[in-house]
Write an enzyme that holds these catalytic residues in place. Sequence first.
Site, mmCIF file in Angstrom:
data_model
loop_
_atom_site.group_PDB
_atom_site.id
_atom_site.type_symbol
_atom_site.label_atom_id
_atom_site.label_comp_id
_atom_site.label_asym_id
_atom_site.label_seq_id
_atom_site.Cartn_x
_atom_site.Cartn_y
_atom_site.Cartn_z
ATOM 1 N N ASP A 1 -2.100 3.871 4.020
ATOM 2 C CA ASP A 1 -2.252 3.742 2.564
ATOM 3 C C ASP A 1 -1.779 5.028 1.911
ATOM 4 O OD1 ASP A 1 -2.973 3.227 -0.043
ATOM 5 O OD2 ASP A 1 -4.951 2.421 0.465
ATOM 6 N N ARG B 1 0.842 -1.219 0.000
ATOM 7 C CA ARG B 1 0.000 0.000 0.000
ATOM 8 C C ARG B 1 0.864 1.251 0.000
ATOM 9 N NH1 ARG B 1 -2.935 -3.035 3.919
ATOM 10 N NH2 ARG B 1 -2.177 -1.627 5.527
ATOM 11 N N ARG C 1 -1.017 5.200 -1.476
ATOM 12 C CA ARG C 1 -1.037 5.021 -2.929
ATOM 13 C C ARG C 1 -1.702 6.198 -3.643
ATOM 14 N NH1 ARG C 1 -3.660 -0.931 -2.808
ATOM 15 N NH2 ARG C 1 -4.770 0.088 -1.107
#
Length: 250
Positions: free
Chosen positions: A178, A146, A180
């Site tokens: 996370d 992630r 991303r």
Amino acid sequence: VAAICEIVNDDGTMARLPELQQFALDHGLCIVTIEDLVRYQSSQLAQTDSAKLVQQVAMTRLPLRQGIFLAYGYRDLSDDSELIALVHGDLEDGNNVLTRIHSGCLTGDVLGSLRCDCGPQLDQSLDLIVRSGAGVLLYVPDHEGRGIGLLDKLRAYQVQDYGCDTVDANLALGLPVDSRSYAAAAAILADIGVTSVRLITNNPAKRTALEEAAIPVTDVVHQPVAANPSNLRYLTTKRDRMFHEFVGLT
Ligand SMILES: [Zn+2]
């Protein structure tokens, strides 16, 4: 062309805006403020030109176990990272293209680790695309863990060995849960002519991220759950704390 410099008055003090405006007037110069630059940069981002975010560096035939794909190699110009778009079949007018954005996972995709469900998700997505006749799988190596990378993912596994779940393990290490970004993925989809997608995912955040990046998601295709004793807690954490939608996970 622009120059940035400090201008001082004759007495050595720093020239302020009124003096600078007079100076510019005297010498026929333009003044650009930081606010001007910020405004310019955000207007450029708003009318995102995919060619500026990513660069296609290769296109080649890639026969996979599931079928024949065209592999488009892309570079993300913002951070020099590498992505690959695997295209199967005829995408026609680019509407409603069956699409998977797959986060690279060395342990799951390559080594077949049972700690996550990445390997089966990758295989199922490629299978589904070939069975449907056409579609795109975008593989993003930099989304490993992630976004934290391979070694930090292994460190997070180590913390999980002592009882933390996948979210708390990242937090315990001071790492984002996370990180991303889907900007490059969206730019690549636009570059290969995809205008809207049927997104293969169980993760509602991916849908939101793509839509924010101006790729409409006309449908979400859920993936079957690949549960095993080693990844059951990981999957239930993704469901309960990251709101992934798993059909049939109890
Ligand atoms: Zn994985």
